[in-house]
Structures are given as C-alpha cells and as structure tokens.
Enzyme design. Structure first.
Site, short mmCIF file in Angstrom:
data_model
loop_
_atom_site.label_atom_id
_atom_site.label_comp_id
_atom_site.label_asym_id
_atom_site.label_seq_id
_atom_site.Cartn_x
_atom_site.Cartn_y
_atom_site.Cartn_z
N CYS A 129 34.35 46.11 14.40
CA CYS A 129 35.48 45.16 15.13
C CYS A 129 34.74 44.91 16.19
CB CYS A 129 36.96 46.24 15.69
SG CYS A 129 37.77 45.68 17.42
N HIS A 175 43.60 42.61 10.80
CA HIS A 175 42.12 43.78 11.96
C HIS A 175 43.05 43.04 12.68
CE1 HIS A 175 39.13 45.49 13.46
NE2 HIS A 175 39.18 44.09 14.32
N GLU A 176 43.12 41.33 12.48
CA GLU A 176 43.19 40.28 13.90
C GLU A 176 44.96 41.40 14.33
OE1 GLU A 176 41.17 39.71 15.10
OE2 GLU A 176 39.38 40.17 13.73
N HIS A 201 45.05 43.97 16.18
CA HIS A 201 45.39 44.13 17.31
C HIS A 201 45.98 44.00 18.84
CE1 HIS A 201 41.37 44.76 17.61
NE2 HIS A 201 40.50 43.97 16.66
ZN ZN Z 1 38.53 44.14 16.70
#
Ligand code: ZN
Length: 200
Positions: free
Chosen positions: A110, A152-153, A156
C-alpha cells in the site's frame, strides 16, 4: 499536480470517507482532484489510489493496472494472480459485494504503508457498483488481481488498511520481500514465516 501520499498513522486514513454528490463530482475541484490523483498514482507508481491517501476524506478511487507494470512478472505468476491489464477508471461512491466465497491470499503493498508488504486474503470475485467520473452508473464484475485491487481501494474509503486484514506473521519489509519472497508461492512463505507452518 502530484500530491503527497499520506502514511499510516494519519487519522484521515482511518475515517469513513463521505459520499460525493453528482453536482460536486462534476465541479472543477473534484475533476481537478481526479486528474491529480491519476498523476500521483502513475508517479508513485501504484495500481490504485483512494482519495483519503491524498488527505481527502471522499468516496473516490482511481485505478489502472498497465501491461508495462507487468513486464518483470513471469507469465506463470500472472496466471496464478489472475492479473491482466485493467484500463484507467474512476470509482465514486462504490459499493463492493463478494460473489465467490473463495479467498485468495497473496502479498500486497500500500502506498500509505510505505516500505512493507503483507499477505492478505481477499475474495476471489467481486461486483462493484459506482459512478464514473462523469457521474454515470457503472457495474464491474472482477476476478483475481482486479478483484483484489478493488477490495483494497474500497477498503480505504471505510478507513481500513491492508494491515488490518493481513496475516500478521506475513509482514515483511519491501527489501526482504524483494530479496526473499517475490515470485515465491505463498504456501512456501507460510511454511517459513508462519507458526508451525500456519498463518494463524
Ligand atoms: Zn492502499
């Protein structure tokens, strides 16, 4: 404009990002932010960037996985990861749903946890609904690496980092990852770093 990427420990990465209205999305400020996030992602380089990573607590993600970034990955590894080129896209107010109970565990990194890699189990297949940069609805069905990037995004935007989902014993410095584990099948990494060969 290339924006500074905030690092773990900054509270903006832990906040739930707010929804964007269509009107706000189409305004100059957010359209400029999208251009800057794209430029920042290319410069990093990375395959995805969420607005909280540039200090903006907004439900906005850019991503792209270019063929050029795969040149040093073997075709066997690309096959295992289910990694294929993904064109540039913008996701606004995305909602992700898993559509396969199977998980895949691979190393990921990341840009906001700079210097480390960790093994993260992710759903193998997901669906995402969102708006694009023009405020038009989009529906994405993704498997493999693209499904991982999306999870993953979008994590966030909920204030979740990959380290929250990683197998803790898999945490590696990027140097050790590059020297020891890049391209190594994850079960071998697990045998070496796990507790009695298990991650948990
Ligand atoms: Zn990330």
């Amino acid at each position: 404009m290339i924006l500074p990427i905030v690092q773990a420990g900054d509270p903006v990465l832990r906040r739930k990002a707010r929804l964007l209205s269509r009107e706000e999305l189409l305004g100059t400020a957010i359209q400029d932010l999208i251009l800057s996030m794209r430029e920042t992602m290319y410069a990093a380089p990375g395959v995805g960037l969420a607005a909280p990573q540039v200090g903006e607590s907004l439900q906005l993600v850019v991503l792209e996985d270019r063929a050029e970034s795969m040149v040093d990955v073997s075709s066997q590894a690309l096959e295992e990861l289910g990694r294929r080129p993904v064109p540039f896209q913008v996701l606004v107010n995305p909602i992700v749903t898993s559509c396969d109970p199977h998980m895949a565990a691979f190393f990921e990194g990341c840009l906001s946890v700079s210097g480390y890699r960790c093994v993260v189990p992710r759903h193998l297949e997901v669906s995402v609904t969102a708006w694009n940069e023009a405020g038009d609805p989009v529906a994405i069905h993704a498997r493999g690496w693209f499904a991982r990037i999306l999870q993953h995004e979008i994590d966030h935007l909920a204030g979740t980092l990959c380290v929250d989902r990683m197998y803790p014993r898999s945490l590696c410095t990027t140097d050790n990852y590059m020297q020891r584990w890049k391209g190594v099948p994850v079960p071998e990494v697990q045998a070496a770093l796990g507790a009695d060969g298990r991650w948990d």
